[in-house]
Structure formats: structure tokens, C-alpha cells
Design a protein around this motif. Structure first.
Motif, PDB file in Angstrom:
ATOM      1  N   TYR A  56       1.863 126.941  -0.942  1.00 17.99           N
ATOM      2  CA  TYR A  56       3.287 126.090  -1.233  1.00 17.99           C
ATOM      3  C   TYR A  56       4.126 127.141  -2.122  1.00 17.99           C
ATOM      4  CZ  TYR A  56       0.588 122.093   0.391  1.00 17.99           C
ATOM      5  OH  TYR A  56      -0.093 121.303   1.219  1.00 17.99           O
ATOM      6  N   GLY A  57       3.662 128.360  -2.449  1.00 17.96           N
ATOM      7  CA  GLY A  57       4.353 129.256  -3.029  1.00 17.96           C
ATOM      8  C   GLY A  57       5.773 129.839  -2.378  1.00 17.96           C
ATOM      9  N   THR A  58       6.864 129.197  -2.829  1.00 16.34           N
ATOM     10  CA  THR A  58       7.997 129.973  -1.918  1.00 16.34           C
ATOM     11  C   THR A  58       9.067 130.563  -2.863  1.00 16.34           C
ATOM     12  OG1 THR A  58       9.297 127.913  -2.476  1.00 16.34           O
ATOM     13  CG2 THR A  58       7.752 127.948  -0.136  1.00 16.34           C
ATOM     14  N   THR A  59       8.815 130.555  -4.157  1.00 16.41           N
ATOM     15  CA  THR A  59       9.960 131.065  -4.989  1.00 16.41           C
ATOM     16  C   THR A  59       9.585 132.643  -5.015  1.00 16.41           C
ATOM     17  OG1 THR A  59       8.197 130.509  -6.976  1.00 16.41           O
ATOM     18  CG2 THR A  59      10.068 128.999  -6.497  1.00 16.41           C
TER      19      THR A  59
ATOM     20  N   THR B 270      21.961 131.763  -6.195  1.00 13.67           N
ATOM     21  CA  THR B 270      21.179 132.480  -7.071  1.00 13.67           C
ATOM     22  C   THR B 270      20.263 132.023  -7.709  1.00 13.67           C
ATOM     23  OG1 THR B 270      22.865 131.888  -8.755  1.00 13.67           O
ATOM     24  CG2 THR B 270      23.569 133.810  -7.776  1.00 13.67           C
ATOM     25  N   SER B 271      19.506 131.071  -7.068  1.00 16.61           N
ATOM     26  CA  SER B 271      18.505 130.340  -7.724  1.00 16.61           C
ATOM     27  C   SER B 271      17.081 130.974  -7.715  1.00 16.61           C
ATOM     28  CB  SER B 271      18.404 128.977  -7.203  1.00 16.61           C
ATOM     29  OG  SER B 271      17.698 128.939  -5.994  1.00 16.61           O
ATOM     30  N   LEU B 272      15.948 130.618  -8.013  1.00 14.56           N
ATOM     31  CA  LEU B 272      14.854 131.126  -7.906  1.00 14.56           C
ATOM     32  C   LEU B 272      14.196 131.004  -6.829  1.00 14.56           C
ATOM     33  CD1 LEU B 272      12.817 128.576  -8.239  1.00 14.56           C
ATOM     34  CD2 LEU B 272      12.676 129.064 -10.620  1.00 14.56           C
ATOM     35  N   ALA B 273      14.758 130.361  -5.616  1.00 13.74           N
ATOM     36  CA  ALA B 273      14.424 130.256  -4.465  1.00 13.74           C
ATOM     37  C   ALA B 273      14.234 131.833  -3.752  1.00 13.74           C
ATOM     38  CB  ALA B 273      15.174 129.344  -3.520  1.00 13.74           C
ATOM     39  N   SER B 274      13.518 132.068  -2.951  1.00 19.72           N
ATOM     40  CA  SER B 274      13.537 133.417  -2.569  1.00 19.72           C
ATOM     41  C   SER B 274      14.331 133.688  -1.359  1.00 19.72           C
ATOM     42  CB  SER B 274      11.983 133.601  -1.864  1.00 19.72           C
ATOM     43  OG  SER B 274      10.723 133.662  -2.492  1.00 19.72           O
ATOM     44  N   GLN B 275      14.898 132.659  -0.581  1.00 16.60           N
ATOM     45  CA  GLN B 275      15.898 132.779   0.221  1.00 16.60           C
ATOM     46  C   GLN B 275      17.349 132.820  -0.315  1.00 16.60           C
ATOM     47  OE1 GLN B 275      13.939 130.345  -0.099  1.00 16.60           O
ATOM     48  NE2 GLN B 275      14.858 128.378   0.685  1.00 16.60           N
ATOM     49  N   GLU B 276      17.173 132.605  -1.577  1.00 14.19           N
ATOM     50  CA  GLU B 276      18.724 132.967  -2.347  1.00 14.19           C
ATOM     51  C   GLU B 276      18.626 134.138  -3.227  1.00 14.19           C
ATOM     52  OE1 GLU B 276      19.968 129.381  -4.548  1.00 14.19           O
ATOM     53  OE2 GLU B 276      20.021 128.221  -2.619  1.00 14.19           O
TER      54      GLU B 276
END
Length: 364
Positions: A156-159, A279-285
Motif C-alpha cells: 500500500y506504499g504510494t508516497t 506538491t503533496s507527498l503523493a508520488s504522482q505529484e
């Protein structure tokens, strides 16, 4: 992408992009490897006081673009009271991983990494720091310590935790062997971020750094990063989320649409990143945002990392990633001497030695 001169740098340009080559010479590779580690630390330290803050507040306090290192104010949610030039978890975890890469000869053992991260967090907590393990890493390690299979702990690690610390893998692995690079990225990431989304983000960063060590320009490194992200998306567990390769390609061309003068002022670039890329900690941002900053300033790392530290959100990670890639492509001289000296002195860093050890793994 048309190179853009620095319209906001207090340090001025330093020679533009290097010509591409199949492999950098020994001295050039040493400069680029050390530049990647210093760039990561410099970007991280620039973003330390602005992390988790909205862009509007950053502009109110520091202007459109930070002019250099600043101490963290007392109301900083994660780093209150830290001195100017102090690094955060991004650099500390990257250096932790670097030492494991060196000791293992390239392929990190996931269980050992997990235990080292637990020890690191215990030390941070003992010092009173709130800059601890991110949500994906914390959840995965807790599950591992409870006995869950290591192949499932990171599902579930996506960040962006894997991407923020993966630079040493890029330094230690040649860009000419993409399969080996991807294998090493997965080995260093899957225990906490075993999803195609997060592995794509980490692979993009590692590939760009590796390409830079081999003599690539920022544009060339970005092209390899996009390819690596596409290949890495086939690994790990599937989760819903925007495709990293597509997002990086889009974000880096988005800069050409920034309103205003040509080149656009940094504030216009920052607004696009904050409002559209995210610019969040989401990888896709955060990872596409870092590549977009580099596209805006491909010829000079210093204004690039200062802009990255000013966009709001996960600024320390965005600036650390941008700094690592820019440093790999431009070498140590891409950053002002006093900036390198500051992060070394404030944090007690000896990055040239570690960079050399990672290069030994690369050539082994």
C-alpha cells in the motif's frame, strides 16, 4: 525544452548543461556523484523551513523564491527551531541507504533497511524531532515487525518515501544497465513501497541520477527517467493512480505554458506546480514537480532548488530530488561553494567520501 536563463538566482549561471557522453571520466564522475549528494542535502535544507506550509504563506514570509537557507520558525509544524542549513529525514534516510548500498555491494536487503529505519526513527524521537517516518514506511515496517511477509508489507506504499532516499542507488548503478538499476531500486524500496506507483517514482529519480553520473544533460536524464518509470510501473502491486511516466512528461512540458515573460518568472512556474501538478507527498505529484522545476531551470541547479523549496507542500522532498538530479548532471560546481560548506558544517557531513564509495560499487 528550451533552456531558460536564471532570472532569480543570486549566484548567477555556471556554465550551462554538460554535453552528453557514454560515460564520465573519473574526475567528472566524482564531481557528479558528490554533486548528487550535496544537491540532495542542499535542496532538503532549503525546503526544511517551508515544508508542509502553503505556498501563500511561503510567499508572505520569504518572497516568491527563497534567497537561501533560513532557520525554521517556531510555528514550523515539523522542524520548529531548526537552524538554517539543517537537513531533514530526506537526506538522513538517503545517507542511511547509501551506507547499506556500499556495505551490500549494490543490492540492499529489505529487512536490514527496515531495522535501520526503525533505529533511525528512535534516534530522531529521542532528540525531540517530529520529522519521523512517513505514512507508507511506518505502516510497512510495523507490519514487518509483526511478522507479515516482506513481499506484502509495502503493497500500500504510494508516497514519495522511496523516491526521496533512492539517490545512492542511482550513483552506485550505471545507467547503461537498466534492468540492474530497476532490480536495485526494487530491492531498496519494496519493503515499504512495493507498488508500481511508488517504484516508478523511485526508478525515475534513480535513473535520472545515474544518467547524470554518466554525463547526461538534465533533458537527457529526464528522458531516461520517463522510460525507467514506465518499466518500473510493471513491478510491485497495482494501485490506482496516475501513471508516473506520463505525469513527468506532462509536467516538464507544462512549464512552456507559464504566463508572463519569456522565460516566465519563477512565481508563474511555482503557481503552475502548486495548482496543477501538485506538491503533496503523493508520488504522482511531488516527483513530477521536481522534474518540472528542473525543466524550468535546466542550466543552473541553484535557482532550481530554491524554486523547489518555495512551491509549498512537501518542499524539502521536491527540492531534495531536484537537487540530487541537478547535482548529478552538473557536478559540485553547480552549487555555490558557500551553500555546500553550510550544509556540510551544520550537519557534520562528509559527502565526497561516501560518493567515492558509491562509485566503487558502480564500477565493481
Amino acid at each position: 525544452m528550451t533552456p531558460r536563463p536564471d532570472s532569480a538566482s543570486g549566484a548567477g549561471g555556471r556554465g550551462g548543461e554538460h554535453a552528453s557522453a557514454p560515460g564520465a571520466s573519473g574526475s567528472a564522475a566524482s564531481s557528479r556523484a558528490a554533486g548528487a549528494l550535496y544537491g540532495l542535502a542542499i535542496g532538503d535544507a532549503l525546503g526544511m523551513p517551508t515544508q508542509s506550509l502553503p505556498r501563500a504563506l511561503i510567499i508572505e514570509r520569504y518572497g516568491e523564491v527563497l534567497d537561501g537557507f533560513h532557520p525554521a520558525p517556531e510555528d514550523q509544524p515539523l522542524a520548529a527551531g531548526m537552524p538554517a542549513g539543517a537537513i531533514t529525514d530526506d537526506t538522513e534516510q538517503a545517507l542511511l541507504l547509501a551506507r547499506l548500498v556500499v556495505s551490500s555491494g549494490g543490492e540492499v536487503d529489505g529487512r536490514e533497511l527496515a531495522h535501520k529505519l526503525v533505529e533511525w526513527e528512535d534516534g530522531m524521537r529521542a532528540r525531540g524531532s517530529l520529522d519521523l517516518l512517513g505514512p507508507s514506511t511506518k505502516r510497512a515496517i510495523e507490519e514487518l515487525l509483526q511478522g507479515k511477509d516482506i513481499g506484502e508489507t509495502g503493497r500500500y506504499g504510494t508516497t514519495n518515501g522511496a523516491a526521496m532516499r533512492v539517490t545512492p542507488v542511482g550513483i552506485a548503478t550505471p545507467s547503461t544497465d537498466l534492468d540492474l538499476l530497476l532490480d536495485r531500486v526494487v530491492a531498496a524500496s519494496a519493503v515499504t513501497h512495493n507498488t508500481g506507483l511508488a517504484l516508478s517514482a523511485a526508478a525515475a529519480v534513480a535513473a535520472a541520477v545515474s544518467a547524470g553520473i554518466d554525463g547526461a544533460t538534465v533533458a537527457e536524464a529526464t528522458r531516461l527517467a520517463i522510460h525507467a518509470a514506465g518499466e518500473a510501473s510493471k513491478r510491485g502491486h497495482w494501485v490506482a493512480g496516475a501513471d508516473l511516466a506520463t505525469r513527468i512528461a506532462w509536467a516538464t512540458t507544462l512549464i512552456d505554458t507559464a504566463p508572463g515573460t519569456t522565460p516566465p518568472r519563477p512565481g508563474a512556474v511555482s503557481a503552475l506546480l502548486s495548482d496543477l501538478v501538485g506538491t503533496s507527498l503523493a508520488s504522482q505529484e511531488s516527483v513530477p514537480a521536481a522534474f518540472a522545476v528542473l525543466a524550468a531551470f535546466p542550466g543552473d541547479p541553484w535557482p532550481a532548488v530554491r524554486l523547489a523549496a518555495s512551491v509549498g507542500g512537501d518542499t524539502d522532498t521536491i527540492a531534495a530530488i531536484a537537487g540530487a538530479i541537478a547535482g548529478a548532471c552538473h557536478g559540485l560546481d553547480g552549487f555555490p561553494t558557500d551553500a555546500r560548506a553550510t550544509v556540510a558544517r551544520v550537519n557534520g557531513l562528509r559527502l565526497e567520501e561516501l560518493a567515492g564509495q558509491l562509485l566503487e560499487v558502480r564500477s565493481g
